[in-house]
Design an enzyme around this catalytic site. Structure first.
Site, PDB file in Angstrom:
ATOM      1  CE  LYS A 172      -2.794   0.542   3.664  1.00 28.39           C
ATOM      2  NZ  LYS A 172      -2.554   1.813   4.394  1.00 28.39           N
ATOM      3  NE  ARG A 180       6.154   6.701   0.896  1.00 25.62           N
ATOM      4  CZ  ARG A 180       5.298   6.427   1.878  1.00 25.62           C
ATOM      5  NH1 ARG A 180       4.232   5.652   1.651  1.00 25.62           N
ATOM      6  NH2 ARG A 180       5.480   6.913   3.091  1.00 25.62           N
ATOM      7  N   GLY A 183      -5.104   7.749   5.567  1.00 27.07           N
ATOM      8  CA  GLY A 183      -4.243   8.732   6.236  1.00 27.07           C
ATOM      9  C   GLY A 183      -2.990   8.997   5.423  1.00 27.07           C
ATOM     10  NE  ARG A 228      -5.761   7.869  11.017  1.00 25.62           N
ATOM     11  CZ  ARG A 228      -5.025   7.076  10.237  1.00 25.62           C
ATOM     12  NH1 ARG A 228      -5.546   6.553   9.153  1.00 25.62           N
ATOM     13  NH2 ARG A 228      -3.783   6.816  10.550  1.00 25.62           N
ATOM     14  CB  SER A 287       4.830   9.740  11.575  1.00 25.67           C
ATOM     15  OG  SER A 287       4.032   9.937  10.423  1.00 25.67           O
ATOM     16  CG  ASP A 293       0.503  -0.062   9.323  1.00 28.41           C
ATOM     17  OD1 ASP A 293       0.061   0.818  10.084  1.00 28.41           O
ATOM     18  OD2 ASP A 293       0.976   0.185   8.198  1.00 28.41           O
ATOM     19  CE  LYS A 295      -0.541   4.006  12.933  1.00 29.01           C
ATOM     20  NZ  LYS A 295       0.157   4.676  11.834  1.00 29.01           N
TER      21      LYS A 295
END
Ligand code: S3P
Length: 438
Positions: free
Chosen positions: A25, A30, A98, A126, A171, A319, A346
């Site tokens: 993902k 990207r 997100g 979020r 992050s 995750d 999350k």
């Protein structure tokens, strides 16, 4: 909630098969973004046909980028160059993602026109202050709802300048938002991380020909260069593989092969932790594919024991905590998780959602502000809420395979955001999970 969005996962036998899970993902997002800003046409193979990554592709289509889909998991993106995006005629809907919203905030902050990023109910809760703050220091103007929540209204035509930034939380999304804004900024943009996070943005910028210096926890680039089209081969997503890795580990008699799984070192925390708990996961055919390490994983049943999850692995498996909670609940002894407060922001508050679900299934779990203490036991079966969180839903589907009685899981539609075809693929390996038509 319609019946089809609830699942029932029933006790199963061994988990067996030879499978390939869908594409990564993070890399798929990207790849579309950089291919859109590149000069020339890029072919993406192994693109994740999930709702999150399709939302990102649809956003670039509304920004004037032609994207062909010659076959499933293939995209040809006809890049428009760094300054070729067009004014969209409507708000840009990131869906549940997100990653989409935060990375796009950085990328759109450098455009000559205004945009608005919206999201679904979960995404609208979020925190976005974490990207608004550094982007504002760079000169961006972004308005959010109270508390820094979406929608984000991004003012175009701002002159951005590079900054040196250390994100306050580990992050990759914050780092990537800053770096993507840095493409449009005057001068150097530098990000230093206390805990290194996934480096796909850095790797992919380099592959598209943008000069960038990076190492674990560090990245530096300057504005004013060009991206040139390339072909991107997206590996299978370890975060999707994780559910079936744990299913095969927990169910006696199992042996499962998962092909060409991406093993970027910033993603493999779960494999380290499961092995430390006693899991039998072997890697074969370790090779490079499109600049990423991939390998085939062979997973056999093993009895797990609880551990203290080492802090150093936490960002590398951020995750995978929902499925680790399930593994810990099925292990002998106590598993302690700390340093994972990010789980609270999350797709759901994953400490609370997993805590409530595990308790409903008869597991003893103590929630802490940044983790949990889980006593291994036996899943009794029962009803759990996924809170619309894809990874929670799939984690409880795995728990059902080794439960004493079926587990009914509510609100599973969002599994399509990250793992389209989960039900069919899981069933092909022996997991007994069915949409509930009641
Ligand atoms: C991602 C980074 C992580 C991860 C998410 C994907 C990315 O989020 O949880 O699923 O692609 O950069 P954070 O940056 O919030 O840790």
């Amino acid at each position: 909630m319609t019946g089809q969005h609830n699942w029932t996962s029933a006790p199963a036998g061994p988990i067996r098969g030879d499978i390939t899970v869908p594409g990564d993902k993070s890399i798929s997002h990207r790849a579309v973004m950089l291919a859109a800003l590149a000069e020339g046409s890029s072919r993406i193979s192994g693109f994740l046909e999930g709702e999150d990554t399709r939302s990102t592709a649809a956003i670039f289509a509304s920004l004037g980028v032609a994207i062909d889909a010659p076959s499933p998991s293939q995209r040809i993106v006809h890049g428009v160059g760094l300054h070729g995006l067009k004014v969209p005629s409507r708000d840009l809907d990131c869906g549940n993602s997100g990653t989409g919203m935060r990375l796009l905030a950085g990328l759109l902050a450098g455009q000559g026109f205004d945009t608005t990023l919206t999201g679904d109910e979960s995404l609208s809760r979020r925190p976005m202050r974490r990207v608004i703050d550094p982007l504002s220091i760079m000169g961006a103007m972004i308005e959010a709802e109270e508390g820094g929540l979406p929608p984000l209204r991004i003012r175009g035509g701002r002159a951005l300048h590079g900054i040196a930034y250390s994100p306050p939380v580990a992050s990759a999304q914050i780092k990537s938002a800053v770096l993507l804004a840095g493409l449009y900024a005057n001068g150097e943009t530098e990000v230093r991380e206390a805990h290194p996070t996934r480096d796909y943005t850095e790797r992919m910028l380099a592959a598209f020909g943008w000069p960038i210096a990076f190492s674990a926890g560090y990245a530096r680039l300057s504005g004013g260069h060009r991206l040139r089209a390339i072909d991107v081969h997206v590996p299978a997503d370890l975060s999707s593989a994780a559910f079936l890795i744990v299913a095969a580990t927990l169910a006696p008699g199992s042996e499962l092969i998962l092909r060409a799984v991406g093993l970027n070192p910033r993603r493999t925390g779960l494999l380290h932790v499961l092995r430390a708990m006693g899991a039998d996961i072997r890697e074969e055919n370790r090779r490079e594919q499109g600049g990423e390490i991939v390998a085939d994983l062979i997973v056999r049943h093993a009895v797990l024991h609880g551990i203290e999850v080492p802090l150093e692995h936490v960002p590398d498996m951020i995750d995978e905590f929902p499925i680790l909670f399930v593994a810990a609940a099925a292990a002998k002894g106590t598993t302690t998780i700390r340093g994972a407060a990010e789980l609270r922001v999350k797709e759901s508050d994953r400490i609370a959602t997993m805590g409530a679900g595990l308790r409903a299934l008869g597991i003893s779990i103590e929630e802490t502000p940044d983790g949990a203490i889980i006593e291994g036991g036996r899943f009794e079966g029962g009803e759990v809420e996924s809170q619309g969180d894809h990874r929670v839903a799939m984690s409880f589907a795995v728990a059902g395979s080794i439960a004493g009685n079926p587990i009914r899981i509510a609100d599973c539609a969002n599994v399509a955001t990250s793992f389209p075809g989960f039900l069919a693929l899981a069933e092909s390996t022996g997991v007994v999970v069915t949409p509930d038509l009641r």
